[in-house]
Design a protein around this motif. Structure first.
Motif, mmCIF file in Angstrom:
data_model
loop_
_atom_site.group_PDB
_atom_site.id
_atom_site.type_symbol
_atom_site.label_atom_id
_atom_site.label_comp_id
_atom_site.label_asym_id
_atom_site.label_seq_id
_atom_site.Cartn_x
_atom_site.Cartn_y
_atom_site.Cartn_z
ATOM 1 N N LEU A 17 -3.164 -25.768 -59.507
ATOM 2 C CA LEU A 17 -2.067 -26.730 -59.308
ATOM 3 C C LEU A 17 -1.624 -26.817 -57.846
ATOM 4 O O LEU A 17 -0.768 -27.625 -57.510
ATOM 5 N N CYS A 18 -2.210 -25.970 -57.001
ATOM 6 C CA CYS A 18 -1.713 -25.874 -55.620
ATOM 7 C C CYS A 18 -1.626 -27.220 -54.882
ATOM 8 O O CYS A 18 -0.660 -27.456 -54.154
ATOM 9 N N PRO A 19 -2.602 -28.147 -55.070
ATOM 10 C CA PRO A 19 -2.487 -29.429 -54.367
ATOM 11 C C PRO A 19 -1.229 -30.220 -54.758
ATOM 12 O O PRO A 19 -0.783 -31.091 -54.009
ATOM 13 N N LEU A 20 -0.664 -29.915 -55.938
ATOM 14 C CA LEU A 20 0.522 -30.654 -56.402
ATOM 15 C C LEU A 20 1.835 -29.974 -56.020
ATOM 16 O O LEU A 20 2.901 -30.537 -56.192
ATOM 17 N N ILE A 21 1.736 -28.724 -55.536
ATOM 18 C CA ILE A 21 2.962 -27.964 -55.247
ATOM 19 C C ILE A 21 3.457 -28.314 -53.848
ATOM 20 O O ILE A 21 2.746 -28.103 -52.864
ATOM 21 N N PRO A 22 4.679 -28.864 -53.750
ATOM 22 C CA PRO A 22 5.202 -29.231 -52.426
ATOM 23 C C PRO A 22 5.727 -27.995 -51.696
ATOM 24 O O PRO A 22 5.725 -26.889 -52.242
ATOM 25 N N ARG A 23 6.174 -28.157 -50.460
ATOM 26 C CA ARG A 23 6.898 -27.100 -49.738
ATOM 27 C C ARG A 23 8.192 -27.747 -49.275
ATOM 28 O O ARG A 23 8.250 -28.368 -48.220
ATOM 29 N N LEU A 24 9.206 -27.654 -50.097
ATOM 30 C CA LEU A 24 10.459 -28.363 -49.822
ATOM 31 C C LEU A 24 11.474 -27.446 -49.153
ATOM 32 O O LEU A 24 11.677 -26.308 -49.564
ATOM 33 N N GLU A 25 12.118 -27.989 -48.130
ATOM 34 C CA GLU A 25 13.201 -27.270 -47.447
ATOM 35 C C GLU A 25 14.489 -27.505 -48.228
ATOM 36 O O GLU A 25 14.714 -28.600 -48.745
ATOM 37 N N SER A 26 15.342 -26.481 -48.310
ATOM 38 C CA SER A 26 16.651 -26.664 -48.945
ATOM 39 C C SER A 26 17.683 -25.821 -48.211
ATOM 40 O O SER A 26 17.357 -24.748 -47.685
ATOM 41 N N ARG A 27 18.918 -26.314 -48.189
ATOM 42 C CA ARG A 27 20.014 -25.513 -47.619
ATOM 43 C C ARG A 27 20.294 -24.328 -48.527
ATOM 44 O O ARG A 27 20.624 -23.237 -48.083
ATOM 45 N N THR A 28 20.190 -24.594 -49.823
ATOM 46 C CA THR A 28 20.465 -23.585 -50.840
ATOM 47 C C THR A 28 19.312 -22.588 -50.883
ATOM 48 O O THR A 28 18.157 -22.977 -50.813
ATOM 49 N N ARG A 29 19.646 -21.306 -51.003
ATOM 50 C CA ARG A 29 18.593 -20.297 -51.234
ATOM 51 C C ARG A 29 18.508 -20.073 -52.740
ATOM 52 O O ARG A 29 19.528 -19.941 -53.412
ATOM 53 N N VAL A 30 17.296 -20.071 -53.288
ATOM 54 C CA VAL A 30 17.117 -19.904 -54.732
ATOM 55 C C VAL A 30 16.398 -18.583 -55.004
ATOM 56 O O VAL A 30 15.303 -18.350 -54.502
ATOM 57 N N LEU A 31 17.072 -17.716 -55.765
ATOM 58 C CA LEU A 31 16.494 -16.432 -56.147
ATOM 59 C C LEU A 31 16.256 -16.459 -57.658
ATOM 60 O O LEU A 31 17.201 -16.523 -58.448
ATOM 61 N N LEU A 32 14.982 -16.457 -58.040
ATOM 62 C CA LEU A 32 14.622 -16.504 -59.460
ATOM 63 C C LEU A 32 14.322 -15.089 -59.938
ATOM 64 O O LEU A 32 13.478 -14.396 -59.362
ATOM 65 N N LEU A 33 15.043 -14.661 -60.972
ATOM 66 C CA LEU A 33 14.835 -13.322 -61.531
ATOM 67 C C LEU A 33 14.149 -13.484 -62.880
ATOM 68 O O LEU A 33 14.757 -13.956 -63.845
#
Length: 199
Positions: A17-33
């Protein structure tokens, strides 16, 4: 012999899926547990969310020894994306919000997510936030346990869209949609229509 896998997205090489995965900048930091039981899940949407966000991070476990350190990330206000009586609906950052949020997102079934809160008192003590307006889940392969239930990646996208409007983070959903389409194709459109009524 097992099929070769992409080390980044963990999908079989021919379904990378890597070609479909963007690299988006965000002000918010997201920590997924992520609860460990989710890592083997076919969709594993928390991983896709972390890969697509420059300011996103995925941690897997039940007890997070470094949680205090993560929550103290300089320049951010930590909050927990989880419903509750005290939960505040997310709204767009205003002129006065000097410190963006560190959005902590538990990933697992409701039962597993509650267990993460129970095992990590620091998590349970965080101020809670929730989505004010929830758009329907695009996860057509599973009956939602309740109206408004979303996959982890959808919850992250809707949270960022609310916080950082007019910036839009829908591109994060591209690999998720491709995964769902792939699963529908694998089961056959007729079976899908019969079992899921095309919803």
């Amino acid at each position: 012999m097992s099929r070769p896998r992409c080390e980044r997205c963990t999908r079989a090489q021919e379904h990378c899926l890597c070609p479909l995965i963007p690299r988006l900048e965000s002000r918010t930091r997201v920590l997924l547990l992520q609860h460990p039981s989710e890592t083997a899940h076919a969709l594993n949407t928390a991983r896709l969310a972390a890969l697509g966000l420059v300011n996103g991070e995925l941690r897997v476990g039940e007890v997070f020894a470094d949680l205090e350190q993560w929550l103290a990330t300089p320049g951010y206000r930590p909050v927990l994306l989880f419903p509750g009586d005290e939960a505040q609906a997310l709204t767009a950052y205003g002129e006065t919000d000097a410190r963006p949020l560190l959005l902590v997102v538990p990933d697992g079934t409701w039962r597993k997510a509650r267990k993460l809160l129970y095992l990590n008192p620091l998590l349970a003590a965080l101020p809670r936030v929730t989505l004010g307006q929830v758009t329907a889940s695009r996860y057509r392969l599973r009956k939602a346990p309740e109206p408004g239930a979303l996959s982890t990646i959808e919850a992250v996208v809707q949270s960022l869209n609310a916080l950082e409007a007019p910036v839009c983070f829908d591109a994060l959903l591209r690999p998720f949609e491709a995964l769902i389409e792939g699963q529908i194709k694998a089961m056959g459109r007729e079976t899908f229509e019969r079992n899921h009524g095309g919803h």
